[in-house]
Design a protein around this motif. Structure first.
Motif, PDB file in Angstrom:
ATOM      1  N   LEU A   1       0.843  -1.207   0.000  1.00  0.00           N
ATOM      2  CA  LEU A   1       0.000   0.000   0.000  1.00  0.00           C
ATOM      3  C   LEU A   1       0.877   1.255   0.000  1.00  0.00           C
ATOM      4  O   LEU A   1       0.915   2.005   0.979  1.00  0.00           O
ATOM      5  CB  LEU A   1      -0.915  -0.005   1.239  1.00  0.00           C
TER       6      LEU A   1
ATOM      7  N   GLN B   1      -9.656  -1.223   2.114  1.00  0.00           N
ATOM      8  CA  GLN B   1     -10.300  -1.171   0.798  1.00  0.00           C
ATOM      9  C   GLN B   1     -11.793  -1.471   0.889  1.00  0.00           C
ATOM     10  O   GLN B   1     -12.605  -0.777   0.276  1.00  0.00           O
ATOM     11  CB  GLN B   1      -9.622  -2.159  -0.166  1.00  0.00           C
ATOM     12  N   GLU B   2     -12.164  -2.484   1.684  1.00  0.00           N
ATOM     13  CA  GLU B   2     -13.583  -2.855   1.765  1.00  0.00           C
ATOM     14  C   GLU B   2     -14.413  -1.797   2.491  1.00  0.00           C
ATOM     15  O   GLU B   2     -15.626  -1.746   2.330  1.00  0.00           O
ATOM     16  CB  GLU B   2     -13.747  -4.234   2.416  1.00  0.00           C
TER      17      GLU B   2
ATOM     18  N   SER C   1      -4.930  -4.085   4.036  1.00  0.00           N
ATOM     19  CA  SER C   1      -5.381  -3.782   2.683  1.00  0.00           C
ATOM     20  C   SER C   1      -6.862  -4.145   2.524  1.00  0.00           C
ATOM     21  O   SER C   1      -7.669  -3.350   2.032  1.00  0.00           O
ATOM     22  CB  SER C   1      -4.484  -4.566   1.714  1.00  0.00           C
ATOM     23  N   THR C   2      -7.245  -5.332   2.980  1.00  0.00           N
ATOM     24  CA  THR C   2      -8.647  -5.768   2.892  1.00  0.00           C
ATOM     25  C   THR C   2      -9.558  -4.826   3.670  1.00  0.00           C
ATOM     26  O   THR C   2     -10.576  -4.353   3.151  1.00  0.00           O
ATOM     27  CB  THR C   2      -8.806  -7.200   3.464  1.00  0.00           C
ATOM     28  N   MET C   3      -9.179  -4.545   4.923  1.00  0.00           N
ATOM     29  CA  MET C   3     -10.065  -3.749   5.773  1.00  0.00           C
ATOM     30  C   MET C   3     -10.217  -2.325   5.250  1.00  0.00           C
ATOM     31  O   MET C   3     -11.323  -1.796   5.198  1.00  0.00           O
ATOM     32  CB  MET C   3      -9.562  -3.787   7.216  1.00  0.00           C
TER      33      MET C   3
ATOM     34  N   ARG D   1      -1.594  -7.579   4.378  1.00  0.00           N
ATOM     35  CA  ARG D   1      -2.648  -8.014   3.458  1.00  0.00           C
ATOM     36  C   ARG D   1      -4.033  -7.720   4.044  1.00  0.00           C
ATOM     37  O   ARG D   1      -4.928  -7.238   3.348  1.00  0.00           O
ATOM     38  CB  ARG D   1      -2.483  -9.508   3.173  1.00  0.00           C
ATOM     39  N   ASP D   2      -4.207  -7.979   5.341  1.00  0.00           N
ATOM     40  CA  ASP D   2      -5.520  -7.765   5.950  1.00  0.00           C
ATOM     41  C   ASP D   2      -5.815  -6.284   6.170  1.00  0.00           C
ATOM     42  O   ASP D   2      -6.974  -5.869   6.129  1.00  0.00           O
ATOM     43  CB  ASP D   2      -5.634  -8.552   7.260  1.00  0.00           C
TER      44      ASP D   2
ATOM     45  N   LEU E   1      -8.980   3.526   1.779  1.00  0.00           N
ATOM     46  CA  LEU E   1      -7.621   3.577   1.228  1.00  0.00           C
ATOM     47  C   LEU E   1      -7.243   5.021   0.937  1.00  0.00           C
ATOM     48  O   LEU E   1      -8.095   5.820   0.537  1.00  0.00           O
ATOM     49  CB  LEU E   1      -7.553   2.792  -0.089  1.00  0.00           C
TER      50      LEU E   1
END
Lengths: 269, 269
Positions: free
Chosen positions: B25, B219-220, B215-217, B212-213, B224
């Motif tokens: 990121l 973005q979802e 990024s998930t949290m 990675r997580d 971001l």
């Protein structure tokens, strides 16, 4: 009654997500809908994909799911934003999980994406990848032959290996080190794709990564199932139930030994 | 001014999370605090780890972070729940991401975990792994020598390889196929750990998986960073600033070429 995870796809491709959710989160109950009677979605216009996806989401909403997974890359690319306002459950697609995993995995920064014509034409992967990291380079290729092969159940024939190798030839001349299987049908063809691309290209299964992210989202929001009994999964399809069950039983056999499954053919169309 | 991601650790271990967040990121701004003056946390009693973690979180809250990452397994095991009510930003630990990745990766269902005495004694990994999948078997081993080695900066010496091989010997007789590096300091020793365990054991870096997580949290939830300029990162430590900067510069060198960094020694104690 525990709230299920609802998973939908144009056909049998979403079973690759089902398999990974069963493996990574065996306490969760699954309701699956495969629109086998109208697959493939790839060549269809956007408004048709949106209409079909909304019909299926309306059907699945009856089961009061805690999460709806659009386990179809084409439907994710075209319909995700259109259906979100219509349901109270969170809706998750399969494009962002694969993109995030590919950014984690790449070392060269050049990522390949294969998918249906619809997914590739939408440019959705490139948009999501660039939003994470502007330095990422993307090489995309539409593979319109792959979904029909999987829907026929012909994953391992020599003819399939030949078609896969021929289709992927343009990618072999590019500097990608990571390849996103940007269609949930493609993990069925992972052996053939791997044989065509060689051992140095990491394959990212959007199915496996979506299950991982479902795990993250449910666990971090305190919504994992805490039931200890074996869940009863329900499977629905809109096309030939015999072919669907044959493919599903074969693909899920390690996960479904001793797990009750209810098969249904609904009248969605 | 864009909201940063705040990352804290007992010392330099959290730099392994920083490196992965910078890589996955690159648009995100980072504020880091390493409590190098009071490392290691592993042998300390729970109430002391909670007190130290709260002091650091209070310090980091001044920067109005959008997310606080407790990039220390010991502090995650002991202090995560205690600090959550005290800050408005979401707080993320490093134990669940590693556990989720290990469940995704294992095929035999037997997972190894190495960590500090505190992390292993807390039983936190076993609890999280079983909450995901009750069938998972866990083999745990405390490695109290590893953090002091990393805090000295001695990652690659022959003596380090010998100590790592000797420490991990008990795991080599177990049926694990996946090993969680349950301490953010351990990726510094990944080469030595990999040499000791052999090529058939998959190593899970809780640092890489936490990035990675994140990024998930982000973005979802639509959080971001959308800034396109190069972010300015800030690094703080409570101990010897020279040693900290030497280790940080060496570890982050690929990620920080051309990226401005501000170094500070705060007076938290």
């Amino acid at each position: 009654m525990r709230q299920p995870i609802a998973i939908l796809d144009s056909g049998v491709g979403g079973l690759t997500v089902v398999k990974e959710v069963m493996r990574q989160l065996p306490r969760e109950r699954i309701i699956y809908f495969g629109d086998t009677g109208r697959a493939p979605y790839g060549p269809r216009p956007a408004e048709e994909v949106i209409r079909f996806t909304r019909e299926i989401v309306d059907f699945l909403a009856r089961f009061d799911p805690k999460l709806i997974v659009v386990a179809c890359n084409t439907a994710t690319a075209y319909a995700l934003e259109a259906i979100r306002p219509h349901v109270k459950a969170p809706v998750v697609g399969v494009i962002r999980p694969g993109a995030r995993a590919a950014v984690k995995r790449t070392t060269t920064g050049t990522i390949g994406v294969i998918g249906t014509e619809g997914t590739i034409r939408s440019g959705a992967y490139e948009r999501v990848l660039k939003s994470l990291s502007p330095r990422i380079q993307v090489v995309s290729l539409a593979c319109p032959m792959f979904v029909p092969i999987v829907e026929r159940g012909a994953f391992q024939s020599p003819e399939t290996y030949r078609i896969v190798a021929e289709t992927l030839k343009p990618l072999r001349r590019t500097p990608i080190d990571t390849l996103i299987l940007g269609c949930t049908h493609y993990p069925f063809l992972a052996d053939a794709i791997s044989a065509a691309m060689g051992p140095d290209i990491a394959l990212i299964s959007s199915a496996q990564e979506t299950a991982r992210d479902i795990s993250t989202m449910l666990q971090e929001s305190g919504r994992l199932s805490e039931w200890t009994d074996v869940p009863v999964h329900h499977f629905y399809c809109s096309g030939d139930p015999e072919l669907f069950q044959t493919i599903a039983r074969q693909w899920l056999k390690e996960q479904t030994a001793g797990v009750p499954i209810v098969w249904r053919v609904p009248c969605i169309r």
